[in-house]
Each structure stands twice: as C-alpha cells, then as structure tokens.
Scaffold this active site. Structure first.
Site, short mmCIF file in Angstrom:
data_model
loop_
_atom_site.label_atom_id
_atom_site.label_comp_id
_atom_site.label_asym_id
_atom_site.label_seq_id
_atom_site.Cartn_x
_atom_site.Cartn_y
_atom_site.Cartn_z
CG HIS B 116 -1.71 1.24 1.42
ND1 HIS B 116 -3.04 1.34 1.09
CD2 HIS B 116 -1.36 2.47 1.89
CE1 HIS B 116 -3.47 2.56 1.35
NE2 HIS B 116 -2.46 3.27 1.85
CD GLU B 117 1.99 3.45 3.78
OE1 GLU B 117 2.27 4.59 3.34
OE2 GLU B 117 0.93 3.21 4.39
CG HIS B 120 0.51 6.38 -0.48
ND1 HIS B 120 -0.65 6.85 -1.05
CD2 HIS B 120 0.15 5.81 0.71
CE1 HIS B 120 -1.68 6.55 -0.25
NE2 HIS B 120 -1.22 5.92 0.82
CG HIS B 126 -5.62 6.81 0.98
ND1 HIS B 126 -5.51 7.56 2.13
CD2 HIS B 126 -4.65 5.88 1.04
CE1 HIS B 126 -4.51 7.08 2.85
NE2 HIS B 126 -3.98 6.05 2.20
#
Lengths: 85, 415
Positions: B116-117, B120, B126
């Site tokens: 997930h990170e 980014h 998101h």
C-alpha cells in the site's frame, strides 16, 4: 465531557486525514468551526469510506475512525485547491 | 483510484532499507518488501532494485514516534505507516511500534501495508473502492492477496501496461492469459470443438468465467480449471443459462443480462429481488444485448448490440447521453455482432466473436498489433485447446481507418 472528547478526537482525525484544515490540530489555535463545515467534513469522510453519509458522528463512523490505517491524507491539499471556473 | 499528480520519470527504480524493524529478521524483511514492490511491477514495466548504500529513489525506514518529518507515529494501532508521493521523494516510513508480522494472522501484515505504502511512493492516492489495496484502512491479513482492478487501473494509468516478462524473453505483449503451452489436462473437448462463447467476465476476486448455454467454466493460466463445466443455475442460484452479457462493476457486484432482464449478484449470491427489467435498472440500454464491459479507459460501462454501442455512466443523469448509440466501427478493428467482451485482469480489453478474439489497445484506440496478429483463436489462447491454431485465424473484422479528431467518439477522454 465524554461527548466533547469524542468530538475533539474526531475533529483531529478529520484534520489529520485532510477533511478539515490542519489548523484544527494546532492546540495553540483556539479553533472555532461552524456546524455546516463540521457536518460537511464528516459527510465527506463517510462518503469516501463507503458509509451512509449522514453528516453525524454516529457509531459506524466512530468505529471506522478507530481502525488502523495509513497515515497519508485521503484528501490531498486541503485549503490549497482553487475553484474551477 | 486517485492519482496524486506526480510520478517517476524513470521505470527502473532503486530502494534502500535505511532502518530495519526492531522485531523482525532482516532477510525476511528484504523478502517481504521485494514482494510488496513486485505487486506493482507485475502489472507495469517498473523494476525495483534494492541497494544497501548510496543514493536511491525510495528510502524505507522503520521509526517510532517523532522521526524528523513532522508527522510523528502514534504507537500501536492508529497510523501504521506513511509514504511520500514521487514529487516529495517517495520515501516510506513504517511505525516500528506496530507488531509487524509475516504470513501470520497475528499482528499487522508487513507485506500488505508495504505494498500500500509503495503505491503512494509511485503516485497513487487513497482509493474510495473498499476492496482496493489503496483504500486507506488496514483490512487484516489475506493469504490470497490479489491486487484489485482499481489498483491495476491506477498504476497503469501512471506507468502503462506491462510489456515484458520479468525473466527471459517477451511474452506476446500485452496478451491475454499468459499461455505459452496449453496443458492437455486443462482442455475441455466439447468446448474446444465449439469455442463460441455466450459471455466472459471477471468476478470481484479476479477469477475469469466463461458462460456458454447452461454451463460455465473457470479459466486458469493454462486453459480451463479442472472440474468444469458446471451448471450456471447451481453456482448462481436464480440465474438462467444462455446469458447475453455480464460484467463486474467497481462496486464488486456482477450484473448478468438476458433478453429484457438483468440480475445482480454479490459473488454468487443474488443481491436482492431479481430479475429486473433492463429498461428500469439501465435506462437507455436496449434489450437482447450482445456484450458488456467496464472499459479500462474511463471506468464506464459499455454495452454492445449489433453494429452499435452505448456508454452508461451511473453517476450521470441521464446515465446514457443523447449522443448514443454510436457505431461500433468507432472501436477500430472490432467487428459488429460480437459475442462477448471483457476487460481482463491485465487491464486490456478483449472482444470475442465466433471462436476468435481481438485485443484492443486503449492507447492507440485500435486493435493491437502483435505477432501473431489478431484475431486469434479463443480456443488456443483462452480455453487451452492445444489443437486449435496458435496464429491468426479467420474473423470478420472490419478494419476501418479514420483519423480521430478532437471529439473522440467513444468517451469523454482525449486520445
């Protein structure tokens, strides 16, 4: 007092993740907010998270706010956006 | 999905773990973080190389509390990690006060949070799609982790589709299932003898199903899964056979169409009282459809019938613009009267007709050029029929060449 505590916590949460101005998180700034801004911020969070958009700090919303999550803002650039002509 | 607005200009990225977690083995952390990067390199031409020292693109640190960026961690629970978008350097920080775990239901799964990170770090914000990896809330350990279509579309919007295999030569870029040698064991003789299909769709969890008559098959990378065909009515209670069209929308629900009716399912469970009339649920869409899909170009729903197509956007009123239907010839190289259509898990769009299929390139907005050229045999490339031709097959594709002007004729996007 508990109600104020919950509201305050939710306010900090909404500011942390981009739904309210970051100045809300600054304890030295006596932040006053009108009810419509508060409801709008909650509704935006609820909408983003797929909850019913009531604009109220209900149990479902509080539960979601208590979940572990990523620290990156959901809404990037609060207060920096320009309205589109 | 949501794009932050910045991305890396290069595709070969380097990373360094400057500060390891206090409670995990370093080698295991290396492995998990490499796996987390591969989530994104599986669907793009991005590569990620770990370095031990020197300058890198993405620096990774496990830190507690205040750690120098003005965004302190809060101890166990709450915020697990944060990462910076490419324009801010792409670094990823993990809260070392969390109980990071590997392949375990206990603690917080490092692989999932890292994947997930790194989203980014690559430029994704998101997502409001709950099932997406880029949704902000930690969902618990999932052994069978799969990237959501929403994430795939997001990363490919930034870095394009994958064109090369990770190791060795190129695979028929960017092809449908990665089939090189269909396995005889994965063949269905009856299906191979007549590879016409009624409809094909992906379920919310990424499985691909082919419907034909009263039966269905689940596709694998080698053809069809063992234990098929099965009865549609048995697996999707309340649904009939001979389905015209189907698709799974970004809400995770699957819609089936037949004649004037449609059904909505959540997985294999009917999602309310169905069937309903297409004219009620999908105002502006005709009955007796040929095919339907959610197009990767803009996430909107497209319906096909005869020589025409309709674009349906549930968020608009009316959902179908008055300029529809439009001629199917706008989808350059795709024939009229198609049997089925699909946005596959690799993000590409496929059209099926009479045992042949075409791969559509959303960038050139025409049938993809590749070797062998399209149309190809559905039997060989999708159903694992080893005796079916591997090369170009007959099809009645109409190759209509026309220049696109500034008003595209398919969707409100600029080519």
């Amino acid at each position: 007092a508990p109600a104020f505590g919950e509201t305050n916590k939710a306010m900090m949460y909404l500011a942390q993740y981009g739904y309210l101005s970051p100045s809300v998180r600054n304890p030295s700034s006596g932040h006053i907010m009108d009810e419509s801004s508060w409801k709008k911020a909650i509704a935006e969070f609820q909408s983003f998270a797929g909850l019913n958009t009531t604009g109220e700090l209900d149990e479902e919303t509080k539960n979601l706010m208590s979940l572990p999550r990523c620290g990156v803002k959901d809404k990037v650039g609060f207060g920096e956006s320009r309205s589109k002509r | 999905y949501a794009l932050q607005g910045s991305r890396w200009r290069v595709k070969n990225l380097t990373y360094k773990i400057s500060k390891y977690p206090s409670r995990l083995n370093r080698d295991e952390v290396d492995t998990e973080l490499a796996k987390a990067f591969s989530v994104w390199s599986d669907y793009t031409d991005l590569t990620f190389t770990q370095k031990r020292s020197g300058q890198v693109h993405i620096e990774i640190r496990f830190e507690k509390g205040e750690h120098g960026d003005g965004d302190p961690f809060d101890g166990p629970g709450g915020t697990l990690a944060h990462a910076y978008f490419p324009v801010y350097g792409g670094d990823a920080h993990f809260d070392d006060a969390e109980m990071w775990s590997i392949n375990s239901l206990r603690g917080t799964n490092l692989f999932q949070v890292a994947a997930h990170e790194f989203g980014h770090s690559l430029g994704l914000s998101h997502s409001d799609v709950r099932t997406a990896l880029m949704a902000p809330f930690y969902r618990g350990y999932n052994k069978a982790f799969q990237l959501d279509q929403d994430d795939i579309q997001g990363i490919q919007a930034l870095y394009g589709h994958k064109t090369q295999l990770d190791v060795g030569g190129s695979f028929p870029s960017p092809s449908a299932p990665r089939i090189t040698t269909p396995q005889p064991s994965a063949e269905d003789p009856a299906l191979c003898a007549d590879p016409n299909i009624d409809t094909i769709f992906n379920s919310a969890d990424g499985a691909t199903f082919v419907f034909k008559g009263e039966h269905y098959w689940r596709l694998t990378e080698n053809g069809v899964a063992a234990g098929y065909p099965r009865l549609i009515s048995r697996s999707w209670p309340g649904l009939t056979g001979n389905i015209d069209a189907a698709f799974t929308y970004k809400n995770g629900k699957t819609y089936f169409f037949k004649g004037s009716k449609y059904w909505r399912y959540n997985g294999q469970k009917m999602d309310g009282q169905y069937p309903k009339e297409i004219s009620e649920g999908f105002t502006g869409i005709p009955d007796n459809l040929d095919a339907a899909l959610v197009w990767s170009g803009n996430g909107k729903i497209y319906f096909y019938k005869g020589s025409k197509f309709w674009r349906f956007d549930p968020a608009q009123r009316p959902p179908v613009k008055s300029t529809y239907p439009k001629p199917l010839s706008n989808w350059e190289g795709i024939p009229d009267n198609i049997d089925a259509a699909l946005q596959y898990t690799n993000g590409y769009t496929y059209f099926f007709k009479g045992g042949s299929y075409w791969r559509f390139n959303d960038r050139t907005f025409s049938v993809d050029t590749d070797n062998p050229a399209f149309p190809r045999s559905t039997g060989y490339w999708w159903l694992g029929c080893s005796s079916a031709p591997k090369g170009t097959v007959g099809g009645n594709a109409k190759y209509i060449h026309h220049d696109h002007d500034d008003d595209d004729e398919v969707g409100d996007i600029t080519f």
